[in-house]
Scaffold this active site. Structure first.
Site, PDB file in Angstrom:
ATOM      1  N   LYS A   9       3.953   9.287   9.024  1.00 15.71           N
ATOM      2  CA  LYS A   9       3.755   8.323  10.275  1.00 15.71           C
ATOM      3  C   LYS A   9       4.595   8.760  11.184  1.00 15.71           C
ATOM      4  O   LYS A   9       4.630   9.708  11.711  1.00 15.71           O
ATOM      5  CB  LYS A   9       3.791   6.836  10.306  1.00 15.71           C
ATOM      6  CG  LYS A   9       2.810   6.717   9.192  1.00 15.71           C
ATOM      7  CD  LYS A   9       2.747   4.913   9.607  1.00 15.71           C
ATOM      8  CE  LYS A   9       1.048   5.449   8.585  1.00 15.71           C
ATOM      9  NZ  LYS A   9       0.752   4.563   6.948  1.00 15.71           N
TER      10      LYS A   9
ATOM     11  N   ASP B   2       9.276   2.535  -0.229  1.00 14.63           N
ATOM     12  CA  ASP B   2       8.315   3.531   0.369  1.00 14.63           C
ATOM     13  C   ASP B   2       8.175   2.950   2.092  1.00 14.63           C
ATOM     14  O   ASP B   2       7.970   1.482   2.195  1.00 14.63           O
ATOM     15  CB  ASP B   2       7.048   3.531   0.538  1.00 14.63           C
ATOM     16  CG  ASP B   2       5.589   3.672   0.792  1.00 14.63           C
ATOM     17  OD1 ASP B   2       6.125   5.220   1.683  1.00 14.63           O
ATOM     18  OD2 ASP B   2       4.346   3.093   0.487  1.00 14.63           O
TER      19      ASP B   2
ATOM     20  N   TYR C 188       0.867  -1.714   0.444  1.00 20.01           N
ATOM     21  CA  TYR C 188       0.067  -0.137   0.149  1.00 20.01           C
ATOM     22  C   TYR C 188       0.927   1.487   0.073  1.00 20.01           C
ATOM     23  O   TYR C 188       1.790   1.161   0.557  1.00 20.01           O
ATOM     24  CB  TYR C 188      -0.502  -0.294   1.471  1.00 20.01           C
ATOM     25  CG  TYR C 188      -1.922   1.208   1.362  1.00 20.01           C
ATOM     26  CD1 TYR C 188      -2.898   1.509   0.408  1.00 20.01           C
ATOM     27  CD2 TYR C 188      -1.307   1.933   2.153  1.00 20.01           C
ATOM     28  CE1 TYR C 188      -3.919   2.987   0.733  1.00 20.01           C
ATOM     29  CE2 TYR C 188      -2.145   3.130   2.712  1.00 20.01           C
ATOM     30  CZ  TYR C 188      -3.656   3.561   1.868  1.00 20.01           C
ATOM     31  OH  TYR C 188      -3.705   4.847   1.824  1.00 20.01           O
TER      32      TYR C 188
HETATM   33  C1  LIG Z   1       0.454   4.692   5.583  1.00 21.27           C
HETATM   34  C2  LIG Z   1       1.196   3.971   4.284  1.00 21.27           C
HETATM   35  C3  LIG Z   1       0.812   5.242   3.390  1.00 21.27           C
HETATM   36  C4  LIG Z   1       0.192   6.447   3.296  1.00 21.27           C
HETATM   37  O1  LIG Z   1       0.044   7.239   4.056  1.00 21.27           O
HETATM   38  P1  LIG Z   1      -0.932   8.134   4.120  1.00 21.27           P
HETATM   39  O2  LIG Z   1      -0.239   9.606   5.811  1.00 21.27           O
HETATM   40  O3  LIG Z   1      -2.233   7.646   5.440  1.00 21.27           O
HETATM   41  O4  LIG Z   1      -1.305   8.948   3.099  1.00 21.27           O
HETATM   42  C5  LIG Z   1       2.145   5.046   1.821  1.00 21.27           C
HETATM   43  N1  LIG Z   1       2.803   4.001   2.842  1.00 21.27           N
HETATM   44  C6  LIG Z   1       2.910   3.425   3.328  1.00 21.27           C
HETATM   45  C7  LIG Z   1       3.656   1.940   3.057  1.00 21.27           C
HETATM   46  C8  LIG Z   1       1.983   3.174   4.533  1.00 21.27           C
HETATM   47  O5  LIG Z   1       1.831   2.599   5.588  1.00 21.27           O
END
Ligand SMILES: *Cc1c(COP(=O)(O)O)cnc(C)c1O
Length: 420
Positions: free
Chosen positions: A259, A231, A138
């Site tokens: 995060k 990511d 994701y």
């Molecule tokens: C949470 C997450 C996102 C998206 O971040 P948001 O702040 O919710 O838009 C993208 N990549 C990874 C790996 C994530 O865990």
């Protein structure tokens, strides 16, 4: 009328992010009033040990005094200027100092923005439109990345979303996690400008990439002249102080953060090699902007968090020990009760599966018993343990979580295991 019903009258589904609605585990989500340390309290006064921690950001738990103070001091000076501030420079320096391969950074407001902008930059830099992403990874909810996207999307059985034109996703090539052959096929099929991956996948529960696989990706990107994007919105400052870099030592061309980097405030970032980052506006032609980007209150929370992490790098070992203890004991209890159970732990992150096989990719993850997870979730919640309301999410340990907290969780699982 219950607050959840009232919420649904005004807010779509009663929530502002879908997994919060508890659809995949059933029941009603508690509405949270406050948190302190490892605990949260709902508006009815029930206390929960929090294994979600705002989905990762709160590595020091709720209301950490240093972060709280930094936020309050920043608020007193003004909440937003839309002009450069020193705290942005301070945070940029602190982050980049950790990564020898990252020269420049840009701050945004969410992980979604970070990955979306990183993809645009990679395409702009290479002049190639196709991207490779992995099933079950994701990267936020932007159009070209919302294909077989794990967690939220997988929870609802909607691998890609209506409203995303097929024309937008035709440039997104899907490969299988931990399967280099599937990546090679994508490279042969398309004109690939970048590969985006969670090196430690945390959105199909927790599935770490295999070292040889990730090294193979690095080689393929070098060979084909494609940008490798790690990511690390979730794994950054969570798997280790340097995220996956501490685990594998592999240098991506661009790394995305979110995060933890905001300490609970809305912050995302992407950082990379100078040559690539200088293609970004205002230095280069690839456009990217944000009214509230680099917001001083959010930057102050991030700065306090990263500084505290850098001053206490030993916490990761301790967090990992706690995660391991929790998972090892869960495994024992599961065995005693004839429950299939496998797990992964990386730093402060843990993921478990009601599955006889330890998953290596999204297909494996999907063979887990999600009905059993729903029962586990309901029963643990009633006992005061707040696990993610979906079998596809990663769990988190925070520093205020004590050995006693972990032991209480284990004892409670022991109590309910024969009922799931
Ligand atoms: C949470 C997450 C996102 C998206 O971040 P948001 O702040 O919710 O838009 C993208 N990549 C990874 C790996 C994530 O865990």
């Amino acid at each position: 009328m219950g607050i959840f019903n009232e919420a649904q009258k005004y807010i779509v589904g009663g929530v502002n992010s879908p997994v919060r609605a508890f659809k995949s585990v059933g029941g009603e989500p508690p509405f949270i009033e406050k948190g302190k340390g490892a605990y949260i309290w709902d508006i009815e006064g029930n206390r929960y040990l929090d294994y979600i921690q705002s989905w990762g950001p709160l590595i020091f738990g709720h209301c950490d005094s240093n972060i709280e103070e930094a936020i309050i001091e920043a608020v007193k000076k003004g909440v937003s200027f839309g002009a450069p501030t020193k705290v942005e420079v301070d945070l940029a320096k602190e982050v980049l100092e950790l990564f020898p391969h990252l020269d420049l950074i840009r701050f945004v407001n969410s992980g979604t923005e970070a990955t979306m902008s990183a993809i645009r930059l990679a395409r702009g830099y290479t002049g190639k439109d196709d991207i490779i992403k992995f099933e079950g990874c994701y990267h936020g909810h932007s159009d070209s990345l919302l294909v077989s996207a794990g967690s939220g999307a997988a929870t609802f059985g909607v691998p890609s979303s209506p409203g995303v034109p097929a024309d937008f996703t035709k440039h997104t090539l899907l490969a299988k996690y931990n399967d280099l052959e599937s990546v090679k096929k994508c490279f042969e099929k398309g004109d690939v400008g970048c590969v985006i991956i969670e090196p430690i996948a945390g959105n199909m529960s927790l599935v770490p990439g295999e070292k040889e696989f990730l090294e193979g990706l690095r080689d393929l990107c070098n060979h084909y002249g494609a940008v490798l994007i790690f990511d690390e919105v979730m794994s950054g400052f969570r798997a280790g102080l340097r995220g996956s870099y501490d685990v594998y030592g592999i240098k991506a061309d661009i790394v995305t953060f979110g995060k933890v980097i905001g300490g609970g405030m809305p912050v995302g970032a992407f950082a990379g090699k100078k040559e690539i980052m200088e293609k970004l506006s205002p230095v280069g032609p690839v456009y990217q902007a944000g009214t509230l980007s680099g917001n001083p209150v959010a930057m102050s929370a991030g700065l306090a968090t990263i500084k505290k992490l850098k001053a206490n790098p030993e916490i990761y070992k301790n967090l990992e020990e706690k995660a391991k203890k929790l998972m090892e004991e869960f495994e024992k209890i599961s065995k005693e009760n004839g429950i299939d159970f496998t797990y992964n732990v990386v730093g402060s992150m843990f993921g478990f599966f009601f599955n006889p096989k330890k998953p290596e990719n999204f297909d494996d993850v999907n063979k887990s018993d999600t009905k059993r997870y729903a029962k586990f979730h309901n029963k643990m919640l009633k006992e005061g343990f707040y696990f993610a309301p979906s079998a596809y999410e990663t769990g988190f340990i925070c520093t205020p979580m004590s050995d006693e907290d972990i032991q209480n969780t284990i004892n409670t699982y022991k109590k309910i295991a024969n009922e799931i």
